[in-house]
Design a protein around this motif. Structure first.
Motif, PDB file in Angstrom:
ATOM      1  N   TYR A  91      19.808   9.895 -12.089  1.00  0.00           N
ATOM      2  CA  TYR A  91      18.376   9.578 -12.155  1.00  0.00           C
ATOM      3  C   TYR A  91      17.559  10.880 -12.198  1.00  0.00           C
ATOM      4  O   TYR A  91      16.681  11.053 -13.055  1.00  0.00           O
ATOM      5  CB  TYR A  91      17.992   8.708 -10.942  1.00  0.00           C
ATOM      6  CG  TYR A  91      16.581   8.179 -10.965  1.00  0.00           C
ATOM      7  CD1 TYR A  91      16.282   6.973 -11.589  1.00  0.00           C
ATOM      8  CD2 TYR A  91      15.537   8.873 -10.351  1.00  0.00           C
ATOM      9  CE1 TYR A  91      14.982   6.470 -11.602  1.00  0.00           C
ATOM     10  CE2 TYR A  91      14.243   8.384 -10.360  1.00  0.00           C
ATOM     11  CZ  TYR A  91      13.966   7.185 -10.980  1.00  0.00           C
ATOM     12  OH  TYR A  91      12.677   6.702 -10.990  1.00  0.00           O
ATOM     13  N   CYS A 146      11.886   8.755  -7.099  1.00  0.00           N
ATOM     14  CA  CYS A 146      11.525   7.597  -7.942  1.00  0.00           C
ATOM     15  C   CYS A 146      10.045   7.616  -8.316  1.00  0.00           C
ATOM     16  O   CYS A 146       9.246   8.347  -7.761  1.00  0.00           O
ATOM     17  CB  CYS A 146      11.862   6.303  -7.202  1.00  0.00           C
ATOM     18  SG  CYS A 146      10.949   6.108  -5.679  1.00  0.00           S
ATOM     19  N   GLY A 147       9.706   6.757  -9.287  1.00  0.00           N
ATOM     20  CA  GLY A 147       8.309   6.538  -9.659  1.00  0.00           C
ATOM     21  C   GLY A 147       7.705   5.468  -8.749  1.00  0.00           C
ATOM     22  O   GLY A 147       8.366   4.995  -7.818  1.00  0.00           O
ATOM     23  N   ARG A 187      11.978  -7.227  -6.948  1.00  0.00           N
ATOM     24  CA  ARG A 187      11.292  -7.267  -8.242  1.00  0.00           C
ATOM     25  C   ARG A 187      12.302  -7.188  -9.376  1.00  0.00           C
ATOM     26  O   ARG A 187      13.412  -6.658  -9.227  1.00  0.00           O
ATOM     27  CB  ARG A 187      10.259  -6.147  -8.369  1.00  0.00           C
ATOM     28  CG  ARG A 187      10.833  -4.735  -8.441  1.00  0.00           C
ATOM     29  CD  ARG A 187      10.982  -4.200  -9.853  1.00  0.00           C
ATOM     30  NE  ARG A 187      11.712  -2.932  -9.879  1.00  0.00           N
ATOM     31  CZ  ARG A 187      13.019  -2.841 -10.024  1.00  0.00           C
ATOM     32  NH1 ARG A 187      13.764  -3.918 -10.130  1.00  0.00           N
ATOM     33  NH2 ARG A 187      13.624  -1.662 -10.045  1.00  0.00           N
ATOM     34  N   MET A 222       6.758   2.322  -9.413  1.00  0.00           N
ATOM     35  CA  MET A 222       6.813   0.926  -9.865  1.00  0.00           C
ATOM     36  C   MET A 222       7.259  -0.069  -8.797  1.00  0.00           C
ATOM     37  O   MET A 222       6.600  -1.103  -8.591  1.00  0.00           O
ATOM     38  CB  MET A 222       7.762   0.827 -11.065  1.00  0.00           C
ATOM     39  CG  MET A 222       8.105  -0.613 -11.430  1.00  0.00           C
ATOM     40  SD  MET A 222       8.972  -0.717 -12.974  1.00  0.00           S
ATOM     41  CE  MET A 222      10.617  -0.196 -12.500  1.00  0.00           C
ATOM     42  N   ASP A 223       8.374   0.229  -8.134  1.00  0.00           N
ATOM     43  CA  ASP A 223       8.988  -0.787  -7.276  1.00  0.00           C
ATOM     44  C   ASP A 223       8.079  -1.181  -6.113  1.00  0.00           C
ATOM     45  O   ASP A 223       7.886  -2.366  -5.816  1.00  0.00           O
ATOM     46  CB  ASP A 223      10.327  -0.278  -6.731  1.00  0.00           C
ATOM     47  CG  ASP A 223      11.293   0.093  -7.845  1.00  0.00           C
ATOM     48  OD1 ASP A 223      11.027  -0.269  -9.007  1.00  0.00           O
ATOM     49  OD2 ASP A 223      12.300   0.752  -7.550  1.00  0.00           O
ATOM     50  N   ASP A 255       8.097   5.204 -15.588  1.00  0.00           N
ATOM     51  CA  ASP A 255       7.078   5.287 -14.520  1.00  0.00           C
ATOM     52  C   ASP A 255       7.024   6.665 -13.879  1.00  0.00           C
ATOM     53  O   ASP A 255       6.214   6.898 -12.997  1.00  0.00           O
ATOM     54  CB  ASP A 255       7.268   4.178 -13.469  1.00  0.00           C
ATOM     55  CG  ASP A 255       8.465   4.390 -12.553  1.00  0.00           C
ATOM     56  OD1 ASP A 255       9.426   5.076 -12.971  1.00  0.00           O
ATOM     57  OD2 ASP A 255       8.444   3.862 -11.427  1.00  0.00           O
ATOM     58  N   TYR A 256       7.889   7.591 -14.318  1.00  0.00           N
ATOM     59  CA  TYR A 256       7.763   8.965 -13.810  1.00  0.00           C
ATOM     60  C   TYR A 256       7.325   9.918 -14.914  1.00  0.00           C
ATOM     61  O   TYR A 256       7.386  11.132 -14.747  1.00  0.00           O
ATOM     62  CB  TYR A 256       9.067   9.437 -13.133  1.00  0.00           C
ATOM     63  CG  TYR A 256      10.341   9.146 -13.924  1.00  0.00           C
ATOM     64  CD1 TYR A 256      10.739   9.970 -14.951  1.00  0.00           C
ATOM     65  CD2 TYR A 256      11.120   8.040 -13.615  1.00  0.00           C
ATOM     66  CE1 TYR A 256      11.896   9.704 -15.670  1.00  0.00           C
ATOM     67  CE2 TYR A 256      12.279   7.758 -14.323  1.00  0.00           C
ATOM     68  CZ  TYR A 256      12.666   8.591 -15.343  1.00  0.00           C
ATOM     69  OH  TYR A 256      13.814   8.319 -16.063  1.00  0.00           O
ATOM     70  N   GLY A 284      15.787  -2.158 -14.015  1.00  0.00           N
ATOM     71  CA  GLY A 284      15.925  -1.168 -12.936  1.00  0.00           C
ATOM     72  C   GLY A 284      16.522   0.127 -13.464  1.00  0.00           C
ATOM     73  O   GLY A 284      16.535   0.382 -14.673  1.00  0.00           O
ATOM     74  N   ALA A 285      17.041   0.934 -12.559  1.00  0.00           N
ATOM     75  CA  ALA A 285      17.488   2.282 -12.933  1.00  0.00           C
ATOM     76  C   ALA A 285      18.714   2.289 -13.840  1.00  0.00           C
ATOM     77  O   ALA A 285      18.930   3.218 -14.602  1.00  0.00           O
ATOM     78  CB  ALA A 285      17.779   3.092 -11.679  1.00  0.00           C
ATOM     79  N   GLU A 301      11.105   0.603 -18.844  1.00  0.00           N
ATOM     80  CA  GLU A 301      12.149   1.168 -17.977  1.00  0.00           C
ATOM     81  C   GLU A 301      12.226   2.677 -18.132  1.00  0.00           C
ATOM     82  O   GLU A 301      12.208   3.195 -19.254  1.00  0.00           O
ATOM     83  CB  GLU A 301      13.498   0.526 -18.339  1.00  0.00           C
ATOM     84  CG  GLU A 301      14.427   0.389 -17.160  1.00  0.00           C
ATOM     85  CD  GLU A 301      13.892  -0.605 -16.132  1.00  0.00           C
ATOM     86  OE1 GLU A 301      13.236  -0.150 -15.169  1.00  0.00           O
ATOM     87  OE2 GLU A 301      14.113  -1.814 -16.299  1.00  0.00           O
ATOM     88  N   HIS A 302      12.321   3.347 -17.006  1.00  0.00           N
ATOM     89  CA  HIS A 302      12.390   4.807 -16.968  1.00  0.00           C
ATOM     90  C   HIS A 302      11.177   5.442 -17.634  1.00  0.00           C
ATOM     91  O   HIS A 302      11.291   6.459 -18.319  1.00  0.00           O
ATOM     92  CB  HIS A 302      13.697   5.314 -17.613  1.00  0.00           C
ATOM     93  CG  HIS A 302      14.883   5.165 -16.692  1.00  0.00           C
ATOM     94  ND1 HIS A 302      15.155   6.043 -15.681  1.00  0.00           N
ATOM     95  CD2 HIS A 302      15.838   4.203 -16.623  1.00  0.00           C
ATOM     96  CE1 HIS A 302      16.245   5.653 -15.030  1.00  0.00           C
ATOM     97  NE2 HIS A 302      16.674   4.518 -15.576  1.00  0.00           N
TER      98      HIS A 302
HETATM   99  C1  GLA Z   1      14.148   2.804 -10.092  1.00  0.00           C
HETATM  100  C2  GLA Z   1      12.951   3.599  -9.577  1.00  0.00           C
HETATM  101  C3  GLA Z   1      11.687   3.228 -10.348  1.00  0.00           C
HETATM  102  C4  GLA Z   1      11.907   3.338 -11.864  1.00  0.00           C
HETATM  103  C5  GLA Z   1      13.185   2.610 -12.272  1.00  0.00           C
HETATM  104  C6  GLA Z   1      13.516   2.819 -13.722  1.00  0.00           C
HETATM  105  O1  GLA Z   1      13.963   1.445  -9.825  1.00  0.00           O
HETATM  106  O2  GLA Z   1      12.742   3.332  -8.209  1.00  0.00           O
HETATM  107  O3  GLA Z   1      10.617   4.040  -9.940  1.00  0.00           O
HETATM  108  O4  GLA Z   1      11.930   4.673 -12.273  1.00  0.00           O
HETATM  109  O5  GLA Z   1      14.292   3.014 -11.490  1.00  0.00           O
HETATM  110  O6  GLA Z   1      12.546   2.239 -14.534  1.00  0.00           O
END
Ligand code: GLA
Length: 360
Positions: free
Chosen positions: A204, A148-149, A9, A151-152, A18-19, A309-310, A15-16
């Protein structure tokens, strides 16, 4: 034998967040990971991939017991057992991929989701796309250990051709938002800086902790609920910058969704670039290679560009008119020349379908 194909994806924007309960807008891409599982006559679990050393997984591996890339496979098997009670053994797992690893494009979620879908088929336990996403998330958080959140994993499972996925990370409600790039004469270029990040390292988790602190200081349930005015009133300057990124990014997601719903993808560029500046200046998750990629793409005429991404390495994206792809690619490569950095890999990404069964 059972086979699945799972995409990577790109996160278009959001960005940052989703948590912290915010909305995000990723899309699944046309670079994919293929997983094939065949039963063995013995009870071993052997994992093979074209680029990496074959590995044998310990039976019933628990969190902390597996290192290396195979921990994503072991994590998926572990999560499958947790959810279904089935303990898969005697498997040959074969993984091939056109998705670069460690490039911020969710190659780990693609492996986890692909393995879970294939395992479901081979064990005769059908799992829905959302169930697979939630198990992959559990594998990533509890087995691999990345906080992580969601999203991915949801982007990998629920992506649709020519759409981005609007995900409310608090309720996990989703909506497909049209992203007809080609019809508008546009493309999203991925610029893989080839700087490899380890999301599992402290940065992170550190950003998450700062958000938790800001949430407490503001007395809100989710940082996504805070207003800009509240954030400006935070006394700690670091928390103020972190929270400022979050609330401004959430507004940019809303703006981009409105523009895309009106079918004007050519007008989202400024929001992407503003997102990058906020991630670089307020959230401190960019790096010189990502900044160089973004600046060079913009100088060559890209409509907007940002890290995706992260961060801390990985990839940037640039929204370009189709006629400007070569100019943007050349300018980015030239900007990296003589810096001692690896030459970035630049390629167009198309919004594609999520993970599904595939024929081999
Ligand atoms: C990584 C995490 C996601 C999100 C992104 C930043 O991809 O797996 O959950 O927090 O970083 O948006």
């Amino acid at each position: 034998m059972a086979t699945w194909s799972a995409p990577g994806r790109v996160n278009l924007i959001g960005e940052h967040v989703d948590y912290v309960g915010g909305p995000v807008l990723p899309f699944a891409i046309d670079r994919r990971t293929e997983v094939a599982i065949e039963r063995r006559t013995d009870s071993r679990i052997v994992v093979r991939s074209t680029e990496l050393e074959p590995a044998e997984l310990p039976p019933e591996a628990r969190p902390g017991e597996v290192d290396g890339w195979e921990r994503y496979v072991a994590g998926a098997i572990w999560a499958f057992t947790q959810a279904t009670g089935h303990r898969p053994t005697g498997l040959d797992i074969d993984i091939t991929s056109t998705l670069p690893t460690g490039a911020g494009l969710s190659s780990s979620a693609a492996i986890e989701c692909g393995v879970l879908g294939t395992l479901g088929d081979i064990m005769g336990t059908s799992l829905t796309a959302r169930e697979i996403a939630m198990l992959a998330l559990r594998a990533e958080r509890e087995f691999v250990g990345v906080p992580c959140g969601p999203m991915d994993q949801l982007a990998v499972m629920l992506g649709e051709l020519d759409h981005a996925l609007l995900l409310d990370s608090r309720t996990l409600d989703t909506e497909q938002v049209p992203l007809r790039l080609a019809a508008a004469g546009l493309t999203v270029l991925v610029i893989d800086t080839r700087v490899r990040h380890a999301v599992a390292d402290g940065a992170y988790a550190d950003r998450r902790a700062a958000c938790a602190e800001a949430t407490t200081a503001l007395g809100v349930e989710w940082l996504a609920d805070a207003t800009l005015q509240q954030v400006i009133g935070l006394t700690d300057p670091l928390l103020r910058r972190r929270a400022h990124h979050v609330v401004s990014e959430i507004q940019r997601v809303r703006d981009v969704v409105a523009v895309l719903r009106a079918d004007h993808p050519e007008d989202i560029g400024a929001f992407l670039t503003a997102s990058h500046r906020s991630l670089a200046d307020d959230y401190d998750v960019s790096c010189p290679e990502l900044d160089t990629a973004v600046d060079a793409a913009l100088a060559a005429g890209a409509l907007g560009a940002r890290m995706t991404g992260a961060g801390f390495g990985g990839s940037a994206i640039a929204l370009c008119r189709l006629g400007e792809v070569a100019a943007v690619r050349d300018r980015v490569r030239r900007a990296f020349d003589g810096s001692g950095w690896a030459t970035p890999d630049v390629w167009p990404a198309t919004p594609a379908a999520g993970a599904r069964r595939s024929a081999r």
